[in-house]
Write a protein that holds these residues in place. Structure first.
Motif, PDB file in Angstrom:
ATOM      1  N   TRP A   1       0.868  -1.459  -0.118  1.00  0.00           N
ATOM      2  CA  TRP A   1      -0.433   0.191   0.257  1.00  0.00           C
ATOM      3  C   TRP A   1       0.665   1.053   0.175  1.00  0.00           C
ATOM      4  CZ3 TRP A   1      -4.625   0.564  -1.622  1.00  0.00           C
ATOM      5  CH2 TRP A   1      -6.002   1.759  -0.886  1.00  0.00           C
ATOM      6  N   TYR A   2       1.953   1.128   1.009  1.00  0.00           N
ATOM      7  CA  TYR A   2       2.424   2.525   1.006  1.00  0.00           C
ATOM      8  C   TYR A   2       4.147   2.353   0.048  1.00  0.00           C
ATOM      9  CZ  TYR A   2      -0.387   3.301   4.697  1.00  0.00           C
ATOM     10  OH  TYR A   2      -1.173   3.354   5.738  1.00  0.00           O
ATOM     11  N   GLY A   3       4.560   1.444  -0.215  1.00  0.00           N
ATOM     12  CA  GLY A   3       5.664   1.502  -1.262  1.00  0.00           C
ATOM     13  C   GLY A   3       5.399   1.036  -2.612  1.00  0.00           C
ATOM     14  N   LYS A   4       4.351   0.796  -3.450  1.00  0.00           N
ATOM     15  CA  LYS A   4       4.041   0.574  -4.716  1.00  0.00           C
ATOM     16  C   LYS A   4       3.748   1.244  -5.642  1.00  0.00           C
ATOM     17  CE  LYS A   4       6.062  -3.574  -3.921  1.00  0.00           C
ATOM     18  NZ  LYS A   4       6.399  -4.984  -4.684  1.00  0.00           N
ATOM     19  N   GLU A   5       3.518   1.317  -6.489  1.00  0.00           N
ATOM     20  CA  GLU A   5       2.496   2.406  -7.471  1.00  0.00           C
ATOM     21  C   GLU A   5       1.029   1.426  -7.745  1.00  0.00           C
ATOM     22  OE1 GLU A   5       3.241   2.705 -11.546  1.00  0.00           O
ATOM     23  OE2 GLU A   5       3.429   4.312 -11.538  1.00  0.00           O
ATOM     24  N   ASP A   6       0.518   0.926  -7.045  1.00  0.00           N
ATOM     25  CA  ASP A   6      -0.403  -0.082  -7.299  1.00  0.00           C
ATOM     26  C   ASP A   6      -0.864   0.047  -6.216  1.00  0.00           C
ATOM     27  OD1 ASP A   6      -0.290  -0.441  -9.859  1.00  0.00           O
ATOM     28  OD2 ASP A   6       0.030  -2.860  -9.358  1.00  0.00           O
ATOM     29  N   GLY A   7      -0.485   0.278  -5.122  1.00  0.00           N
ATOM     30  CA  GLY A   7      -1.492   0.864  -3.543  1.00  0.00           C
ATOM     31  C   GLY A   7      -1.893   2.608  -3.630  1.00  0.00           C
ATOM     32  N   PHE A   8      -0.349   3.179  -4.198  1.00  0.00           N
ATOM     33  CA  PHE A   8      -1.045   3.921  -4.395  1.00  0.00           C
ATOM     34  C   PHE A   8      -2.139   4.748  -5.285  1.00  0.00           C
ATOM     35  CE2 PHE A   8       0.784   8.500  -5.792  1.00  0.00           C
ATOM     36  CZ  PHE A   8       0.599   9.544  -4.472  1.00  0.00           C
ATOM     37  N   PHE A   9      -1.915   4.328  -6.440  1.00  0.00           N
ATOM     38  CA  PHE A   9      -3.423   4.346  -7.732  1.00  0.00           C
ATOM     39  C   PHE A   9      -4.891   4.051  -6.691  1.00  0.00           C
ATOM     40  CE2 PHE A   9      -0.226   4.537 -11.623  1.00  0.00           C
ATOM     41  CZ  PHE A   9      -0.727   6.570 -11.785  1.00  0.00           C
ATOM     42  N   MET A  10      -4.264   3.161  -6.233  1.00  0.00           N
ATOM     43  CA  MET A  10      -6.197   2.743  -5.817  1.00  0.00           C
ATOM     44  C   MET A  10      -6.382   3.740  -4.314  1.00  0.00           C
ATOM     45  SD  MET A  10      -5.916  -1.328  -4.899  1.00  0.00           S
ATOM     46  CE  MET A  10      -7.489  -1.077  -5.430  1.00  0.00           C
ATOM     47  N   ALA A  11      -5.252   4.430  -4.072  1.00  0.00           N
ATOM     48  CA  ALA A  11      -5.553   5.119  -2.789  1.00  0.00           C
ATOM     49  C   ALA A  11      -5.879   6.538  -3.265  1.00  0.00           C
ATOM     50  CB  ALA A  11      -4.710   5.248  -1.959  1.00  0.00           C
ATOM     51  N   GLU A  12      -4.869   6.986  -4.730  1.00  0.00           N
ATOM     52  CA  GLU A  12      -5.613   8.476  -4.434  1.00  0.00           C
ATOM     53  C   GLU A  12      -5.903   9.033  -6.250  1.00  0.00           C
ATOM     54  OE1 GLU A  12      -1.849  10.756  -3.306  1.00  0.00           O
ATOM     55  OE2 GLU A  12      -1.769  10.055  -0.938  1.00  0.00           O
ATOM     56  N   ALA A  13      -5.440   8.044  -6.839  1.00  0.00           N
ATOM     57  CA  ALA A  13      -5.565   8.167  -8.291  1.00  0.00           C
ATOM     58  C   ALA A  13      -6.970   8.516  -8.553  1.00  0.00           C
ATOM     59  CB  ALA A  13      -5.303   7.349  -9.333  1.00  0.00           C
ATOM     60  N   GLY A  14      -7.940   8.236  -8.025  1.00  0.00           N
ATOM     61  CA  GLY A  14      -9.544   9.313  -8.751  1.00  0.00           C
ATOM     62  C   GLY A  14     -10.291  10.030  -7.513  1.00  0.00           C
ATOM     63  N   THR A  15      -9.222  10.204  -7.113  1.00  0.00           N
ATOM     64  CA  THR A  15      -9.887  11.296  -6.146  1.00  0.00           C
ATOM     65  C   THR A  15      -9.665  12.634  -6.517  1.00  0.00           C
ATOM     66  OG1 THR A  15      -7.273  11.569  -5.024  1.00  0.00           O
ATOM     67  CG2 THR A  15      -9.344  10.310  -4.141  1.00  0.00           C
ATOM     68  N   ASP A  16     -10.117  13.881  -6.041  1.00  0.00           N
ATOM     69  CA  ASP A  16      -9.385  14.954  -6.707  1.00  0.00           C
ATOM     70  C   ASP A  16      -8.290  15.678  -6.766  1.00  0.00           C
ATOM     71  OD1 ASP A  16      -9.625  15.224  -4.594  1.00  0.00           O
ATOM     72  OD2 ASP A  16     -10.460  17.314  -3.978  1.00  0.00           O
ATOM     73  N   LEU A  17      -7.164  14.952  -5.897  1.00  0.00           N
ATOM     74  CA  LEU A  17      -5.786  15.179  -6.161  1.00  0.00           C
ATOM     75  C   LEU A  17      -5.818  14.467  -7.487  1.00  0.00           C
ATOM     76  CD1 LEU A  17      -4.401  13.575  -2.458  1.00  0.00           C
ATOM     77  CD2 LEU A  17      -5.572  15.723  -3.022  1.00  0.00           C
ATOM     78  N   TRP A  18      -5.695  14.008  -8.096  1.00  0.00           N
ATOM     79  CA  TRP A  18      -5.882  13.858  -9.543  1.00  0.00           C
ATOM     80  C   TRP A  18      -6.121  14.663 -10.720  1.00  0.00           C
ATOM     81  CZ3 TRP A  18      -1.412  10.492 -10.804  1.00  0.00           C
ATOM     82  CH2 TRP A  18      -0.680  10.117  -9.801  1.00  0.00           C
ATOM     83  N   TYR A  19      -5.611  15.013 -11.742  1.00  0.00           N
ATOM     84  CA  TYR A  19      -6.765  14.817 -12.751  1.00  0.00           C
ATOM     85  C   TYR A  19      -5.946  14.738 -13.926  1.00  0.00           C
ATOM     86  CZ  TYR A  19      -8.316  18.302 -16.615  1.00  0.00           C
ATOM     87  OH  TYR A  19      -8.825  18.868 -17.329  1.00  0.00           O
ATOM     88  N   ASN A  20      -7.131  13.668 -15.092  1.00  0.00           N
ATOM     89  CA  ASN A  20      -6.343  13.358 -15.728  1.00  0.00           C
ATOM     90  C   ASN A  20      -6.364  14.369 -17.056  1.00  0.00           C
ATOM     91  OD1 ASN A  20      -5.837  11.095 -17.880  1.00  0.00           O
ATOM     92  ND2 ASN A  20      -7.912   9.388 -16.154  1.00  0.00           N
ATOM     93  N   ARG A  21      -5.432  15.023 -17.794  1.00  0.00           N
ATOM     94  CA  ARG A  21      -5.916  15.929 -18.706  1.00  0.00           C
ATOM     95  C   ARG A  21      -6.807  14.610 -20.450  1.00  0.00           C
ATOM     96  NH1 ARG A  21      -3.234  16.908 -22.826  1.00  0.00           N
ATOM     97  NH2 ARG A  21      -1.380  15.164 -22.145  1.00  0.00           N
ATOM     98  N   ASP A  22      -7.937  15.618 -20.383  1.00  0.00           N
ATOM     99  CA  ASP A  22      -8.226  15.068 -21.913  1.00  0.00           C
ATOM    100  C   ASP A  22      -8.886  13.889 -21.438  1.00  0.00           C
ATOM    101  OD1 ASP A  22      -7.580  17.861 -22.824  1.00  0.00           O
ATOM    102  OD2 ASP A  22      -5.689  16.591 -24.214  1.00  0.00           O
TER     103      ASP A  22
END
Length: 153
Positions: free
Chosen positions: A61-82
């Motif tokens: 969860w804290y050391g790999k990209e998949d866990g990081f993405f599952m926690a934060e990528a779909g929130t308002d912290l990220w913007y998926n351009r276009d």
């Protein structure tokens, strides 16, 4: 064409016969470390070691990209351009299911594995041989917290 069908028929038949004639000798299992669930969970030291194993999965969860993405990528912290396709499953929560073909299928396995470990610890604490009730309650609280933490993430 008839010849090809005959080859397929005879090949399938030969495979079935060979499969039924496979090894009849029973498998003699040998566990050199003598580490079984019963041996581990029935002593306080083994119980603590097994609970410590539930901590080891936090690196996902804290050391790999998949866990990081599952926690934060779909929130308002990220913007998926276009609305491009970079990490679409995570940044848009599109197709993030544990099915075959999903590149993030292993993420679900890595989340449920420590929950299973925590559930096993909760279910086996009475057989762990703790003589101090305060120690037993502390260990039970610890593993219940871990389970709640893994459910939260």
């Amino acid at each position: 064409m008839k010849q090809v069908k005959n080859y397929l028929l005879y090949g399938t038949l030969a495979t079935c016969i060979a499969g039924t004639q496979a090894c009849k000798k029973p498998l003699d299992e040998y566990n050199p470390a003598n580490a079984t669930a019963d041996a581990t969970w029935t002593t306080p030291e083994g119980y603590i070691t097994a609970v410590n194993a539930a901590y080891s999965d936090q690196h996902f969860w804290y050391g790999k990209e998949d866990g990081f993405f599952m926690a934060e990528a779909g929130t308002d912290l990220w913007y998926n351009r276009d609305k491009n396709t970079y990490a679409r499953q995570m940044t848009q929560y599109d197709g993030i299911t544990p099915v075959d073909g999903n590149p993030h299928k292993n993420s679900w396995r890595d989340i449920w594995k420590p929950i299973n470990q925590a559930n096993a610890a909760i279910n086996r604490i009475d057989d762990a041989g703790f003589v101090d009730v305060a120690e037993k309650n502390r260990r039970l609280a610890e593993v219940r917290f871990l389970r709640a933490f893994y459910y939260w993430r």
